[in-house]
Design a protein around this motif. Structure first.
Motif, PDB file in Angstrom:
ATOM      1  N   SER A   1       0.815  -1.219   0.000  1.00 43.76           N
ATOM      2  CA  SER A   1       0.000   0.000   0.000  1.00 43.76           C
ATOM      3  C   SER A   1       0.853   1.275   0.000  1.00 43.76           C
ATOM      4  O   SER A   1       0.359   2.365  -0.273  1.00 43.76           O
ATOM      5  CB  SER A   1      -0.919   0.004   1.227  1.00 43.76           C
ATOM      6  N   ASP A   2       2.168   1.139   0.301  1.00 48.66           N
ATOM      7  CA  ASP A   2       3.036   2.329   0.317  1.00 48.66           C
ATOM      8  C   ASP A   2       3.582   2.683  -1.058  1.00 48.66           C
ATOM      9  O   ASP A   2       4.312   3.663  -1.204  1.00 48.66           O
ATOM     10  CB  ASP A   2       4.231   2.098   1.263  1.00 48.66           C
TER      11      ASP A   2
ATOM     12  N   ARG B   1       6.284   2.961 -10.891  1.00 47.50           N
ATOM     13  CA  ARG B   1       6.003   2.758  -9.473  1.00 47.50           C
ATOM     14  C   ARG B   1       7.182   3.244  -8.637  1.00 47.50           C
ATOM     15  O   ARG B   1       8.333   2.911  -8.938  1.00 47.50           O
ATOM     16  CB  ARG B   1       5.720   1.273  -9.219  1.00 47.50           C
ATOM     17  N   VAL B   2       6.871   4.044  -7.627  1.00 52.54           N
ATOM     18  CA  VAL B   2       7.939   4.625  -6.803  1.00 52.54           C
ATOM     19  C   VAL B   2       7.587   4.453  -5.327  1.00 52.54           C
ATOM     20  O   VAL B   2       6.440   4.187  -4.973  1.00 52.54           O
ATOM     21  CB  VAL B   2       8.141   6.132  -7.102  1.00 52.54           C
ATOM     22  N   ILE B   3       8.601   4.612  -4.464  1.00 55.42           N
ATOM     23  CA  ILE B   3       8.331   4.679  -3.024  1.00 55.42           C
ATOM     24  C   ILE B   3       8.982   5.934  -2.465  1.00 55.42           C
ATOM     25  O   ILE B   3       9.914   6.485  -3.064  1.00 55.42           O
ATOM     26  CB  ILE B   3       8.882   3.453  -2.265  1.00 55.42           C
TER      27      ILE B   3
ATOM     28  N   VAL C   1      12.119   7.177  -4.825  1.00 54.90           N
ATOM     29  CA  VAL C   1      12.979   6.156  -5.425  1.00 54.90           C
ATOM     30  C   VAL C   1      12.134   5.259  -6.323  1.00 54.90           C
ATOM     31  O   VAL C   1      11.151   4.675  -5.868  1.00 54.90           O
ATOM     32  CB  VAL C   1      13.652   5.299  -4.322  1.00 54.90           C
ATOM     33  N   PRO C   2      12.487   5.158  -7.608  1.00 56.00           N
ATOM     34  CA  PRO C   2      11.722   4.275  -8.503  1.00 56.00           C
ATOM     35  C   PRO C   2      11.959   2.805  -8.154  1.00 56.00           C
ATOM     36  O   PRO C   2      13.060   2.431  -7.743  1.00 56.00           O
ATOM     37  CB  PRO C   2      12.284   4.600  -9.894  1.00 56.00           C
ATOM     38  N   LEU C   3      10.922   1.998  -8.320  1.00 54.05           N
ATOM     39  CA  LEU C   3      11.043   0.560  -8.041  1.00 54.05           C
ATOM     40  C   LEU C   3      11.231  -0.215  -9.339  1.00 54.05           C
ATOM     41  O   LEU C   3      10.567   0.064 -10.334  1.00 54.05           O
ATOM     42  CB  LEU C   3       9.769   0.046  -7.355  1.00 54.05           C
ATOM     43  N   LEU C   4      12.137  -1.164  -9.315  1.00 56.01           N
ATOM     44  CA  LEU C   4      12.320  -2.046 -10.467  1.00 56.01           C
ATOM     45  C   LEU C   4      11.972  -3.459 -10.013  1.00 56.01           C
ATOM     46  O   LEU C   4      12.590  -3.985  -9.082  1.00 56.01           O
ATOM     47  CB  LEU C   4      13.776  -1.994 -10.946  1.00 56.01           C
TER      48      LEU C   4
END
Length: 406
Positions: free
Chosen positions: A305-306, A314-316, A323-326
């Protein structure tokens, strides 16, 4: 009795003189580098077996076996350091030829240039030392010709008429950095872009959105030159592209920073050793991937959910930074066996000032592994720098964080 005393004194003198001679000249021996390579290969096999033994001793849970394996691990660690240091040579051997070259070139170009060398005692792998000389020659010639201005122009701009070029080497993490810094004219963004568009390297629309750093890196493209006239020193459009390809073939990277009117810094990052690395072992479904510790900042557990969406990526929010998520599962197309839960395990990695979060299923732990190349068949595999054999005989792929972040 007198004779024996005299003889003892004579022997003492002889012993003292021979020990002082021993101190003054250290004994060396020349060894063919191929032998060191063979030694390194044999040792790598040992490291793989060591991993296997650690695994077995964990499974059997026998105290005596534990102790022996631990002792063996310690000793093989020391052995590894010695073998790696045997291959190390100070960069001094390469740097020594530059002062004369700079004096000669400054005379040819009618410029006043002072070369400063810092950190010449920094050590690099012998194979890297042999290759790094030519790229550095190119970069220094470039700094002298394009970077530092003539004394008249420097005076008119309120600078000291003697230009300074600093050649600096230092260790950071398990990388060696070599920087060539000049206090010259810097890189003219518009001039570089105009030439790049003219040569068809970038399109006009792409040029508008490019950052300064990306523009500076265009000068590393092949056939690129902003010199108005072709001279003996430069202007043929050969040079910086060769520098880039040589450094990348050694597993390094080159980056450029520049301020117009203030000067430029060319920074080369090279791996310290090319074979045994510390990694974080992670699991994605039923496959194992190793992420080099040198790239990792930290690991985190993130709730589903974060995760936010920004620019269809998609980032956090990680400590106030986006910070982008891979998702490695998607990037490497790992076959899915079980569904995901509500938490993601994330490894935060960094290259320069850019960060990214690599999403994996679970962490296994830290381990020293032997980096083996993928061989001649698999030459351009995206974001995989090699493979390693784990203790239980499985093969784990080693993730190349630099190309992922790019």
């Amino acid at each position: 009795a007198e004779n024996s005393v005299a003889r003892q004194q004579e022997e003492k003198k002889a012993g003292a003189s021979s020990s002082s001679a021993k101190n003054s000249s250290s004994k060396t021996i020349r060894v063919n580098i191929e032998r060191l390579d063979i030694l390194m290969n044999l040792f790598e096999e040992l490291v793989i077996d060591r991993g296997r033994l650690e695994q077995i001793s964990r499974d059997l849970n026998n105290q005596e076996l534990h102790e022996t394996v631990e002792h063996m691990t310690r000793i093989s660690g020391d052995l590894q350091n010695i073998i790696l240091n045997m291959r190390m040579v100070p960069v001094e051997t390469v740097f020594n030829r530059f002062p004369r070259m700079v004096r000669q070139l400054a005379r040819d170009l009618d410029k006043k240039i002072n070369l400063e060398i810092i950190g010449a005692e920094t050590e690099l792998d012998r194979t890297v030392i042999d290759e790094i000389g030519d790229p550095l020659v190119h970069l220094i010639r470039n700094a002298l010709d394009h970077g530092v201005e003539t004394p008249e122009i420097r005076k008119a701009n309120g600078k000291n008429e003697e230009g300074t070029v600093i050649l600096k080497a230092y260790h950071s993490g398990n990388h060696v950095f070599i920087e060539i810094e000049d206090d010259g004219a810097g890189i003219n963004r518009d001039k570089v872009l105009a030439k790049a568009i003219k040569n068809g390297i970038v399109t006009g629309q792409a040029a508008v959105t490019m950052t300064d750093k990306q523009v500076f890196e265009l000068i590393l493209a092949s056939g690129f030159s902003t010199a108005e006239k072709i001279s003996d020193v430069s202007g043929r459009g050969v040079g910086l592209d060769v520098v880039k390809s040589t450094i990348e073939s050694l597993g390094g990277t080159i980056s450029i920073d520049s301020a117009l009117g203030k000067g430029s810094i060319f920074s080369i990052q090279l791996p310290l050793t090319l074979s045994i690395i510390s990694v974080m072992l992670t699991e994605i479904q039923k496959e194992k991937f190793a992420i080099p510790l040198s790239s990792i900042i930290e690991t985190a557990i993130v709730k589903k959910s974060d995760i936010l969406n920004a620019h269809n990526q998609r980032v956090i929010d990680f400590r106030g930074k986006v910070v982008p998520l891979l998702f490695l599962k998607e990037i490497f197309e790992v076959p899915v066996f079980e569904e995901e839960d509500e938490f993601y395990s994330v490894v935060i990695v960094r290259k320069g000032d850019k960060m990214a979060g690599l999403v994996v299923d679970s962490f296994i732990g830290q381990q020293e592994v032997v980096l083996k190349s993928l061989g001649n068949y698999l030459t351009n595999v995206f974001a995989i720098s090699g493979a390693t054999i784990l203790g239980d005989g499985q093969v784990a792929l080693i993730v190349d964080c630099n190309s992922l972040i790019k």
